[in-house]
Scaffold this motif. Structure first.
Motif, PDB file in Angstrom:
ATOM      1  N   PHE A  18      -4.103   3.870   4.052  1.00 10.88           N
ATOM      2  CA  PHE A  18      -4.790   3.631   5.329  1.00 10.88           C
ATOM      3  C   PHE A  18      -4.306   2.318   5.948  1.00 10.88           C
ATOM      4  O   PHE A  18      -3.972   2.258   7.136  1.00 10.88           O
ATOM      5  CB  PHE A  18      -6.313   3.573   5.143  1.00 10.88           C
ATOM      6  CG  PHE A  18      -6.985   4.910   5.057  1.00 10.88           C
ATOM      7  CD1 PHE A  18      -6.756   5.902   5.999  1.00 10.88           C
ATOM      8  CD2 PHE A  18      -7.877   5.175   4.030  1.00 10.88           C
ATOM      9  CE1 PHE A  18      -7.394   7.121   5.928  1.00 10.88           C
ATOM     10  CE2 PHE A  18      -8.519   6.402   3.939  1.00 10.88           C
ATOM     11  CZ  PHE A  18      -8.279   7.382   4.895  1.00 10.88           C
ATOM     12  N   HIS A  19      -4.292   1.257   5.161  1.00  7.81           N
ATOM     13  CA  HIS A  19      -3.925  -0.068   5.655  1.00  7.81           C
ATOM     14  C   HIS A  19      -2.539  -0.062   6.297  1.00  7.81           C
ATOM     15  O   HIS A  19      -2.370  -0.472   7.450  1.00  7.81           O
ATOM     16  CB  HIS A  19      -3.971  -1.081   4.509  1.00  7.81           C
ATOM     17  CG  HIS A  19      -3.577  -2.468   4.898  1.00  7.81           C
ATOM     18  ND1 HIS A  19      -2.267  -2.899   4.892  1.00  7.81           N
ATOM     19  CD2 HIS A  19      -4.308  -3.534   5.301  1.00  7.81           C
ATOM     20  CE1 HIS A  19      -2.211  -4.156   5.281  1.00  7.81           C
ATOM     21  NE2 HIS A  19      -3.432  -4.576   5.526  1.00  7.81           N
ATOM     22  N   TRP A  20      -1.541   0.388   5.551  1.00  9.81           N
ATOM     23  CA  TRP A  20      -0.159   0.293   6.028  1.00  9.81           C
ATOM     24  C   TRP A  20       0.152   1.299   7.125  1.00  9.81           C
ATOM     25  O   TRP A  20       0.894   0.979   8.061  1.00  9.81           O
ATOM     26  CB  TRP A  20       0.816   0.400   4.863  1.00  9.81           C
ATOM     27  CG  TRP A  20       0.723  -0.813   3.978  1.00  9.81           C
ATOM     28  CD1 TRP A  20       0.212  -0.868   2.708  1.00  9.81           C
ATOM     29  CD2 TRP A  20       1.107  -2.151   4.299  1.00  9.81           C
ATOM     30  NE1 TRP A  20       0.253  -2.159   2.240  1.00  9.81           N
ATOM     31  CE2 TRP A  20       0.810  -2.970   3.189  1.00  9.81           C
ATOM     32  CE3 TRP A  20       1.676  -2.740   5.435  1.00  9.81           C
ATOM     33  CZ2 TRP A  20       1.069  -4.334   3.176  1.00  9.81           C
ATOM     34  CZ3 TRP A  20       1.937  -4.105   5.410  1.00  9.81           C
ATOM     35  CH2 TRP A  20       1.634  -4.879   4.292  1.00  9.81           C
ATOM     36  N   SER A  21      -0.401   2.500   7.058  1.00  8.45           N
ATOM     37  CA  SER A  21      -0.121   3.469   8.129  1.00  8.45           C
ATOM     38  C   SER A  21      -0.767   3.018   9.443  1.00  8.45           C
ATOM     39  O   SER A  21      -0.120   3.042  10.502  1.00  8.45           O
ATOM     40  CB  SER A  21      -0.571   4.881   7.746  1.00  8.45           C
ATOM     41  OG  SER A  21      -1.955   4.941   7.508  1.00  8.45           O
ATOM     42  N   ILE A  22      -2.011   2.568   9.385  1.00  7.82           N
ATOM     43  CA  ILE A  22      -2.681   2.077  10.596  1.00  7.82           C
ATOM     44  C   ILE A  22      -1.952   0.842  11.125  1.00  7.82           C
ATOM     45  O   ILE A  22      -1.723   0.716  12.331  1.00  7.82           O
ATOM     46  CB  ILE A  22      -4.175   1.792  10.324  1.00  7.82           C
ATOM     47  CG1 ILE A  22      -4.930   3.112  10.091  1.00  7.82           C
ATOM     48  CG2 ILE A  22      -4.804   1.020  11.478  1.00  7.82           C
ATOM     49  CD1 ILE A  22      -6.349   2.939   9.576  1.00  7.82           C
ATOM     50  N   ALA A  23      -1.574  -0.068  10.245  1.00 10.83           N
ATOM     51  CA  ALA A  23      -0.884  -1.294  10.671  1.00 10.83           C
ATOM     52  C   ALA A  23       0.429  -0.969  11.389  1.00 10.83           C
ATOM     53  O   ALA A  23       0.703  -1.517  12.464  1.00 10.83           O
ATOM     54  CB  ALA A  23      -0.618  -2.196   9.461  1.00 10.83           C
ATOM     55  N   LEU A  24       1.228  -0.080  10.817  1.00 14.72           N
ATOM     56  CA  LEU A  24       2.518   0.259  11.432  1.00 14.72           C
ATOM     57  C   LEU A  24       2.338   0.973  12.769  1.00 14.72           C
ATOM     58  O   LEU A  24       3.057   0.679  13.735  1.00 14.72           O
ATOM     59  CB  LEU A  24       3.352   1.108  10.470  1.00 14.72           C
ATOM     60  CG  LEU A  24       3.874   0.370   9.243  1.00 14.72           C
ATOM     61  CD1 LEU A  24       4.538   1.343   8.269  1.00 14.72           C
ATOM     62  CD2 LEU A  24       4.832  -0.748   9.639  1.00 14.72           C
ATOM     63  N   ILE A  25       1.382   1.876  12.829  1.00  9.83           N
ATOM     64  CA  ILE A  25       1.141   2.591  14.093  1.00  9.83           C
ATOM     65  C   ILE A  25       0.658   1.606  15.159  1.00  9.83           C
ATOM     66  O   ILE A  25       1.135   1.642  16.309  1.00  9.83           O
ATOM     67  CB  ILE A  25       0.138   3.746  13.905  1.00  9.83           C
ATOM     68  CG1 ILE A  25       0.716   4.829  12.985  1.00  9.83           C
ATOM     69  CG2 ILE A  25      -0.218   4.372  15.263  1.00  9.83           C
ATOM     70  CD1 ILE A  25      -0.291   5.872  12.533  1.00  9.83           C
ATOM     71  N   ILE A  26      -0.257   0.719  14.800  1.00  8.65           N
ATOM     72  CA  ILE A  26      -0.771  -0.246  15.776  1.00  8.65           C
ATOM     73  C   ILE A  26       0.342  -1.174  16.261  1.00  8.65           C
ATOM     74  O   ILE A  26       0.444  -1.446  17.465  1.00  8.65           O
ATOM     75  CB  ILE A  26      -1.958  -1.048  15.200  1.00  8.65           C
ATOM     76  CG1 ILE A  26      -3.193  -0.147  15.130  1.00  8.65           C
ATOM     77  CG2 ILE A  26      -2.252  -2.289  16.045  1.00  8.65           C
ATOM     78  CD1 ILE A  26      -4.373  -0.752  14.411  1.00  8.65           C
ATOM     79  N   VAL A 153      -3.250  -8.773  18.624  1.00 10.34           N
ATOM     80  CA  VAL A 153      -2.111  -9.674  18.433  1.00 10.34           C
ATOM     81  C   VAL A 153      -2.562 -10.937  17.696  1.00 10.34           C
ATOM     82  O   VAL A 153      -1.918 -11.356  16.725  1.00 10.34           O
ATOM     83  CB  VAL A 153      -1.446 -10.020  19.788  1.00 10.34           C
ATOM     84  CG1 VAL A 153      -0.425 -11.144  19.626  1.00 10.34           C
ATOM     85  CG2 VAL A 153      -0.779  -8.777  20.392  1.00 10.34           C
ATOM     86  N   ILE A 154      -3.663 -11.516  18.114  1.00  5.61           N
ATOM     87  CA  ILE A 154      -4.171 -12.741  17.481  1.00  5.61           C
ATOM     88  C   ILE A 154      -4.595 -12.470  16.035  1.00  5.61           C
ATOM     89  O   ILE A 154      -4.208 -13.191  15.109  1.00  5.61           O
ATOM     90  CB  ILE A 154      -5.333 -13.336  18.301  1.00  5.61           C
ATOM     91  CG1 ILE A 154      -4.810 -13.861  19.641  1.00  5.61           C
ATOM     92  CG2 ILE A 154      -6.055 -14.438  17.518  1.00  5.61           C
ATOM     93  CD1 ILE A 154      -5.896 -14.153  20.662  1.00  5.61           C
ATOM     94  N   CYS A 155      -5.393 -11.426  15.837  1.00  6.02           N
ATOM     95  CA  CYS A 155      -5.912 -11.139  14.486  1.00  6.02           C
ATOM     96  C   CYS A 155      -4.811 -10.706  13.526  1.00  6.02           C
ATOM     97  O   CYS A 155      -4.819 -11.109  12.355  1.00  6.02           O
ATOM     98  CB  CYS A 155      -7.011 -10.079  14.550  1.00  6.02           C
ATOM     99  SG  CYS A 155      -8.544 -10.708  15.239  1.00  6.02           S
ATOM    100  N   ILE A 156      -3.882  -9.899  14.003  1.00  9.08           N
ATOM    101  CA  ILE A 156      -2.766  -9.488  13.141  1.00  9.08           C
ATOM    102  C   ILE A 156      -1.932 -10.708  12.767  1.00  9.08           C
ATOM    103  O   ILE A 156      -1.518 -10.865  11.616  1.00  9.08           O
ATOM    104  CB  ILE A 156      -1.913  -8.388  13.821  1.00  9.08           C
ATOM    105  CG1 ILE A 156      -2.706  -7.078  13.883  1.00  9.08           C
ATOM    106  CG2 ILE A 156      -0.596  -8.188  13.074  1.00  9.08           C
ATOM    107  CD1 ILE A 156      -2.070  -6.017  14.770  1.00  9.08           C
TER     108      ILE A 156
END
Length: 182
Positions: A18-26, A153-156
């Motif tokens: 979940f973490h990495w797929s959502i992160a890459l898509i976002i 952008v800030i939180c990532i």
């Protein structure tokens, strides 16, 4: 042996997926979103908007599943070496990220609905309009969508800086626990 569930020491395959797929898509959606809005109107731009909406709705679905998983599966405890301020900041950033994971695609869906624009999912089906046509509401959702983009952008950025700090300066297990190797 593959560890599907989280343990006290590390995240399982499901949480990491979940973490990495959502992160890459976002990350892809942010890059696409900031660039496509500056493009001249064309059939290609409309196609990009359709992909943007489809992947946004995918994030919404994955985000809901991720949050459900988060509340039904324990997360690893903070490491004893983490300072109190790091634990508090981490919780705040995670809450804001979860709100944004749901809020950004939802604001986009509401924006499309209020503008009477289609919201298709990879051409397979169309999501229903959530509201009637309303130009003022459209503009408000457009602004909210933009606020979520900059919030991401800030939180990532803070999330990455924190992970790198733990990995490179503190040399602790924080990053490796989400990467799958401890």
């Amino acid at each position: 042996m593959t560890q599907f569930k989280n343990s006290a020491n590390r995240f399982g395959v499901i949480a990491r997926s979940f973490h990495w797929s959502i992160a890459l898509i976002i990350l892809g959606l942010l890059i696409l979103g900031f660039n496509m809005t500056a493009m001249a109107f064309s059939p290609f731009k409309l196609e990009l908007y359709n992909y943007h909406k489809s992947f946004g709705m995918l994030v919404l679905g994955l985000g809901i599943l991720r949050i459900l998983w988060r509340f039904t599966s324990r997360s690893p405890s903070a490491l004893p070496s983490h300072a109190r301020w790091e634990k508090i900041l981490s919780k705040i950033i995670h809450v804001v990220l979860y709100v944004s994971i749901i809020g950004m695609p939802l604001s986009g869906w509401l924006m499309s609905s209020a503008g009477e624009y289609p919201n298709q999912f990879f051409g397979l089906f169309e999501f229903p309009h959530l509201v009637d046509k309303d130009e003022l509401f459209f503009e408000r959702m457009k602004t909210l969508h933009t606020v979520f983009a900059y919030t991401f952008v800030i939180c990532i950025g803070l999330h990455i800086i924190g992970a790198l700090k733990h990995h490179m300066i503190d040399q602790d297990e924080t990053l490796r626990r989400m990467g799958g190797r401890v």
